[in-house]
Write an enzyme that holds these catalytic residues in place. Structure first.
Site, PDB file in Angstrom:
ATOM      1  N   ILE A  12      -1.543  -0.440  -1.320  1.00 13.66           N
ATOM      2  CA  ILE A  12      -1.818  -0.595  -2.753  1.00 13.66           C
ATOM      3  C   ILE A  12      -0.502  -0.581  -3.539  1.00 13.66           C
ATOM      4  N   ASP A  31       9.608   5.932  -0.529  1.00 11.59           N
ATOM      5  CA  ASP A  31       8.599   5.908   0.538  1.00 11.59           C
ATOM      6  C   ASP A  31       9.299   6.347   1.813  1.00 11.59           C
ATOM      7  N   ASN A  35       3.678   5.346   7.007  1.00  8.33           N
ATOM      8  CA  ASN A  35       2.493   4.516   7.259  1.00  8.33           C
ATOM      9  C   ASN A  35       2.706   3.110   6.708  1.00  8.33           C
ATOM     10  N   PHE A  80       1.443   7.031  -5.377  1.00  9.59           N
ATOM     11  CA  PHE A  80       0.553   6.574  -4.305  1.00  9.59           C
ATOM     12  C   PHE A  80       0.750   7.361  -3.009  1.00  9.59           C
ATOM     13  N   SER A 124      -9.656   9.011  -5.463  1.00  8.48           N
ATOM     14  CA  SER A 124     -10.569   8.216  -4.640  1.00  8.48           C
ATOM     15  C   SER A 124     -12.010   8.531  -5.006  1.00  8.48           C
ATOM     16  N   ALA A 125     -12.884   7.551  -4.796  1.00  6.06           N
ATOM     17  CA  ALA A 125     -14.316   7.782  -4.979  1.00  6.06           C
ATOM     18  C   ALA A 125     -14.831   8.836  -4.008  1.00  6.06           C
ATOM     19  N   TYR A 148      -9.190  15.445   3.512  1.00  8.05           N
ATOM     20  CA  TYR A 148      -8.538  14.413   2.691  1.00  8.05           C
ATOM     21  C   TYR A 148      -9.125  14.431   1.279  1.00  8.05           C
ATOM     22  N   LYS A 152      -7.561  15.419  -2.725  1.00  4.16           N
ATOM     23  CA  LYS A 152      -7.660  14.622  -3.962  1.00  4.16           C
ATOM     24  C   LYS A 152      -8.311  15.450  -5.074  1.00  4.16           C
ATOM     25  N   ASN A 197     -10.010   2.061  10.752  1.00  4.74           N
ATOM     26  CA  ASN A 197     -11.176   2.909  10.464  1.00  4.74           C
ATOM     27  C   ASN A 197     -12.090   2.235   9.452  1.00  4.74           C
ATOM     28  N   ARG A 230     -21.179  -0.494  -0.356  1.00  3.68           N
ATOM     29  CA  ARG A 230     -19.958   0.003  -0.999  1.00  3.68           C
ATOM     30  C   ARG A 230     -19.510  -0.973  -2.078  1.00  3.68           C
ATOM     31  N   ASP A 294     -20.844   9.632   6.466  1.00  5.75           N
ATOM     32  CA  ASP A 294     -21.060   8.437   5.641  1.00  5.75           C
ATOM     33  C   ASP A 294     -22.249   8.616   4.709  1.00  5.75           C
TER      34      ASP A 294
HETATM   35  P1  NAD Z   1      -0.779   3.525   2.468  1.00  9.80           P
HETATM   36  O1  NAD Z   1      -0.753   4.500   3.591  1.00  9.80           O
HETATM   37  O2  NAD Z   1      -0.691   2.086   2.764  1.00  9.80           O
HETATM   38  O3  NAD Z   1       0.378   3.893   1.415  1.00  9.80           O
HETATM   39  C1  NAD Z   1       0.817   5.220   1.219  1.00  9.80           C
HETATM   40  C2  NAD Z   1       2.338   5.188   1.330  1.00  9.80           C
HETATM   41  O4  NAD Z   1       2.839   6.518   1.145  1.00  9.80           O
HETATM   42  C3  NAD Z   1       2.826   4.724   2.712  1.00  9.80           C
HETATM   43  O5  NAD Z   1       3.746   3.670   2.523  1.00  9.80           O
HETATM   44  C4  NAD Z   1       3.485   5.955   3.309  1.00  9.80           C
HETATM   45  O6  NAD Z   1       4.571   5.611   4.128  1.00  9.80           O
HETATM   46  C5  NAD Z   1       3.893   6.735   2.080  1.00  9.80           C
HETATM   47  N1  NAD Z   1       3.997   8.184   2.264  1.00  9.80           N
HETATM   48  C6  NAD Z   1       3.085   9.013   2.808  1.00  9.80           C
HETATM   49  N2  NAD Z   1       3.535  10.277   2.782  1.00  9.80           N
HETATM   50  C7  NAD Z   1       4.767  10.246   2.197  1.00  9.80           C
HETATM   51  C8  NAD Z   1       5.729  11.230   1.882  1.00  9.80           C
HETATM   52  N3  NAD Z   1       5.542  12.528   2.191  1.00  9.80           N
HETATM   53  N4  NAD Z   1       6.872  10.856   1.287  1.00  9.80           N
HETATM   54  C9  NAD Z   1       7.108   9.545   0.980  1.00  9.80           C
HETATM   55  N5  NAD Z   1       6.223   8.563   1.264  1.00  9.80           N
HETATM   56  C10 NAD Z   1       5.065   8.911   1.864  1.00  9.80           C
HETATM   57  O7  NAD Z   1      -2.091   3.843   1.614  1.00  9.80           O
HETATM   58  P2  NAD Z   1      -2.753   3.012   0.445  1.00  9.80           P
HETATM   59  O8  NAD Z   1      -4.022   2.456   0.958  1.00  9.80           O
HETATM   60  O9  NAD Z   1      -1.788   2.145  -0.197  1.00  9.80           O
HETATM   61  O10 NAD Z   1      -3.148   4.222  -0.518  1.00  9.80           O
HETATM   62  C11 NAD Z   1      -2.331   4.629  -1.596  1.00  9.80           C
HETATM   63  C12 NAD Z   1      -2.968   5.841  -2.259  1.00  9.80           C
HETATM   64  O11 NAD Z   1      -4.286   5.505  -2.682  1.00  9.80           O
HETATM   65  C13 NAD Z   1      -3.098   7.058  -1.349  1.00  9.80           C
HETATM   66  O12 NAD Z   1      -2.844   8.214  -2.120  1.00  9.80           O
HETATM   67  C14 NAD Z   1      -4.559   7.013  -0.930  1.00  9.80           C
HETATM   68  O13 NAD Z   1      -5.060   8.306  -0.637  1.00  9.80           O
HETATM   69  C15 NAD Z   1      -5.218   6.449  -2.174  1.00  9.80           C
HETATM   70  N6  NAD Z   1      -6.495   5.754  -1.891  1.00  9.80           N
HETATM   71  C16 NAD Z   1      -6.509   4.725  -0.989  1.00  9.80           C
HETATM   72  C17 NAD Z   1      -7.725   4.097  -0.715  1.00  9.80           C
HETATM   73  C18 NAD Z   1      -7.799   2.969   0.279  1.00  9.80           C
HETATM   74  O14 NAD Z   1      -8.891   2.630   0.720  1.00  9.80           O
HETATM   75  N7  NAD Z   1      -6.701   2.346   0.676  1.00  9.80           N
HETATM   76  C19 NAD Z   1      -8.893   4.504  -1.355  1.00  9.80           C
HETATM   77  C20 NAD Z   1      -8.820   5.539  -2.279  1.00  9.80           C
HETATM   78  C21 NAD Z   1      -7.614   6.162  -2.548  1.00  9.80           C
HETATM   79  C1  UD1 Z   2     -13.914   5.498   3.747  1.00  7.95           C
HETATM   80  C2  UD1 Z   2     -13.636   6.967   3.661  1.00  7.95           C
HETATM   81  C3  UD1 Z   2     -13.425   7.343   2.206  1.00  7.95           C
HETATM   82  C4  UD1 Z   2     -12.299   6.515   1.600  1.00  7.95           C
HETATM   83  C5  UD1 Z   2     -12.665   5.033   1.770  1.00  7.95           C
HETATM   84  C6  UD1 Z   2     -11.608   4.102   1.252  1.00  7.95           C
HETATM   85  C7  UD1 Z   2     -14.883   7.913   5.575  1.00  7.95           C
HETATM   86  C8  UD1 Z   2     -16.023   8.758   5.990  1.00  7.95           C
HETATM   87  N1  UD1 Z   2     -14.778   7.698   4.243  1.00  7.95           N
HETATM   88  O1  UD1 Z   2     -15.043   5.272   3.002  1.00  7.95           O
HETATM   89  O2  UD1 Z   2     -13.100   8.711   2.085  1.00  7.95           O
HETATM   90  O3  UD1 Z   2     -12.137   6.816   0.227  1.00  7.95           O
HETATM   91  O4  UD1 Z   2     -12.848   4.769   3.164  1.00  7.95           O
HETATM   92  O5  UD1 Z   2     -10.462   4.225   2.044  1.00  7.95           O
HETATM   93  O6  UD1 Z   2     -14.074   7.475   6.379  1.00  7.95           O
HETATM   94  N2  UD1 Z   2     -18.536   0.630   8.626  1.00  7.95           N
HETATM   95  C9  UD1 Z   2     -19.101   0.069   9.746  1.00  7.95           C
HETATM   96  N3  UD1 Z   2     -18.289  -0.189  10.813  1.00  7.95           N
HETATM   97  C10 UD1 Z   2     -16.956   0.091  10.818  1.00  7.95           C
HETATM   98  C11 UD1 Z   2     -16.384   0.669   9.653  1.00  7.95           C
HETATM   99  C12 UD1 Z   2     -17.215   0.935   8.582  1.00  7.95           C
HETATM  100  O7  UD1 Z   2     -20.290  -0.204   9.773  1.00  7.95           O
HETATM  101  O8  UD1 Z   2     -16.272  -0.145  11.822  1.00  7.95           O
HETATM  102  C13 UD1 Z   2     -19.392   0.860   7.440  1.00  7.95           C
HETATM  103  C14 UD1 Z   2     -19.423   2.287   6.938  1.00  7.95           C
HETATM  104  O9  UD1 Z   2     -20.466   2.995   7.558  1.00  7.95           O
HETATM  105  C15 UD1 Z   2     -19.644   2.079   5.434  1.00  7.95           C
HETATM  106  C16 UD1 Z   2     -18.938   0.758   5.137  1.00  7.95           C
HETATM  107  O10 UD1 Z   2     -18.818   0.096   6.389  1.00  7.95           O
HETATM  108  O11 UD1 Z   2     -21.020   1.891   5.169  1.00  7.95           O
HETATM  109  C17 UD1 Z   2     -17.550   0.948   4.544  1.00  7.95           C
HETATM  110  O12 UD1 Z   2     -16.796   1.812   5.394  1.00  7.95           O
HETATM  111  P1  UD1 Z   2     -15.243   2.109   5.123  1.00  7.95           P
HETATM  112  O13 UD1 Z   2     -14.519   0.846   4.933  1.00  7.95           O
HETATM  113  O14 UD1 Z   2     -14.774   3.035   6.191  1.00  7.95           O
HETATM  114  O15 UD1 Z   2     -15.228   2.838   3.707  1.00  7.95           O
HETATM  115  P2  UD1 Z   2     -16.050   4.141   3.211  1.00  7.95           P
HETATM  116  O16 UD1 Z   2     -17.032   4.597   4.187  1.00  7.95           O
HETATM  117  O17 UD1 Z   2     -16.561   3.835   1.846  1.00  7.95           O
END
Ligand code: NAD
Ligand code: UD1
Length: 355
Positions: A12, A31, A35, A80, A124-125, A148, A152, A197, A230, A294
């Site tokens: 993001i 960063d 990851n 982030f 996060s939601a 996790y 948040k 995942n 979702r 879930d």
């Molecule tokens: P991401 O892992 O791609 O990005 C996070 C970045 O933070 C990575 O580049 C990682 O190297 C860096 N990082 C981690 N720990 C660090 C540290 N101690 N010092 C410096 N850098 C560090 O994840 P993303 O999907 O881009 O998510 C960004 C933020 O949004 C996170 O806080 C995550 O929890 C939140 N979020 C993500 C999702 C999603 O589905 N991707 C959903 C809800 C919330």
């Molecule tokens: C997951 C995280 C949530 C996080 C969100 C965005 C869990 C339990 N929750 O949520 O905390 O904020 O990601 O990063 O991990 N599914 C399948 N097969 C798969 C993967 C997922 O059927 O291989 C289904 C899940 O059951 C769900 C939907 O797809 O119904 C979305 O799953 P996912 O992308 O993992 O997101 P969340 O479950 O919303």
């Protein structure tokens, strides 16, 4: 004045850097690449044709962070950085609590010391736990169900206490729903480590032939087709939401919390079908057990963000899947160094990696 982006090399963060650079902001990124890859930043530079400063540094390096604040005129931070895998957080709770909590505390302490009081925070939601009703509004009951999510939730509370202590703080807490998609160039996108995942990266790796079939986690939920629903949001819409949040906190103070989603839910089977259309590939799937933790249905009430931030998601599910697919099939192994980068590096045309 500059904006500090923590975690800016991540999924993001890198998309948000593009929006900031294109809007004319000066960008400083921290960063530790735990990851992510520096290549995402090379590509941000390539897409925008703009320069920025990157520090490969752990946020827990307080002295390093202080030197960044001393060196750059930072006016606001978008935070982030953090660990984000739910399953891993159950296995490694101390690591999650330590990284997510301590790094944010250090960041806020350094911000306070340098009198920088504007912060946009990635929540996060997941903080809604088991929602009582959908669409979920920001004032719904909270209750995370894993380490996790608890980081948040606790960080949201800490930031609210901080803002209450000094009216100069302006904090925007953004609760993301399910970010998917990629920049339209196909040059940056989500790059999970190992087997994904989350649903969309898993589907796209099946489509590209890296995985054999999607395991649908349960088809007996109380939803029209029995699979989980979702609120998927295009990562570029999400990134644009950060600019709106930034503009708002720059002009005011206190804490605001916003859902960033589309307000519309799609089931797992609908997502598989949409991705088949976008990619032209057939995507085999099999129904498997429900995944523990879930929930059946989760989608956002986005009215507050629409009204107060003047923001709404504009990209639909077809575009999300199309853009994910473009990224996946042009980068089947994720980020790899390419000739453009080497050429530009040789020409000295690159963003600066600071020491
Ligand atoms: P991401 O892992 O791609 O990005 C996070 C970045 O933070 C990575 O580049 C990682 O190297 C860096 N990082 C981690 N720990 C660090 C540290 N101690 N010092 C410096 N850098 C560090 O994840 P993303 O999907 O881009 O998510 C960004 C933020 O949004 C996170 O806080 C995550 O929890 C939140 N979020 C993500 C999702 C999603 O589905 N991707 C959903 C809800 C919330
Ligand atoms: C997951 C995280 C949530 C996080 C969100 C965005 C869990 C339990 N929750 O949520 O905390 O904020 O990601 O990063 O991990 N599914 C399948 N097969 C798969 C993967 C997922 O059927 O291989 C289904 C899940 O059951 C769900 C939907 O797809 O119904 C979305 O799953 P996912 O992308 O993992 O997101 P969340 O479950 O919303």
């Amino acid at each position: 004045m500059a904006i500090l982006i923590t975690g800016g090399a991540g999924y993001i963060g890198s998309h948000t850097c593009i929006e900031l650079l294109e809007a004319g902001y000066e960008v400083v990124i921290v960063d530790n690449l735990c990851n992510s890859s520096h290549i995402s930043l090379n590509r941000v530079a390539e897409i925008t044709n703009k320069t920025f400063t990157f520090y490969k540094m752990d946020l827990m390096d307080r002295a390093g962070l202080e030197s960044i604040f001393a060196r750059h005129p930072i006016e606001a931070v978008i935070h982030f950085a953090g660990l984000k895998a739910v399953g891993e957080s159950v296995q490694l709770p101390l690591s999650y609590y330590h990284t997510n909590m301590t790094s944010t505390l250090i960041l806020c302490e350094v911000m306070k010391k340098f009198e920088v009081h504007k912060l946009v925070f990635s929540s996060s939601a997941t903080v809604y736990g088991l929602p009582e009703a959908v669409p979920i509004a920001e004032n719904a009951a909270l209750g995370a169900t894993n380490p996790y999510g608890r980081t948040k939730l606790m960080l949201e509370q800490i930031l609210q206490d901080l803002a209450a202590s000094d009216e100069r703080w302006g904090v925007s807490i953004l609760r993301y729903f399910n970010p998917i998609g990629a920049h339209k160039s196909g040059r940056i996108g989500e790059n999970p480590n190992g087997i994904p995942n989350n649903l969309l990266p898993y589907i796209s790796q099946v489509a590209v032939g890296k995985l054999t079939q999607v395991n649908v986690f349960g088809d007996d939920y109380p939803t029209p087709d029995g699979t989980g629903i979702r609120d998927y949001i295009h990562v570029v819409d999400l990134a644009k939401g950060h600019l709106k949040a930034l503009e708002k906190i720059k002009a005011g103070s206190g804490v605001d919390i916003y859902n960033l989603g589309t307000g519309r839910g799609y089931s797992v089977l609908e997502m598989i079908a949409a991705f088949e259309i976008a990619s032209g590939q057939s995507i085999p799937y099999a129904v498997a057990e429900r995944r523990p933790g879930d929930i059946a249905v989760c989608f956002a009430d986005t009215e507050k963000a629409n009204r107060e931030l003047n923001w709404s998601a504009t990209r639909g599910i077809e575009e999300m899947c199309r853009d994910s697919w473009r990224w996946q099939c042009s980068n089947p192994s994720g980020y790899e160094e390419d000739s453009f980068v080497l050429h530009e590096l040789a020409a000295g045309n690159y963003h600066k990696t600071a020491q």
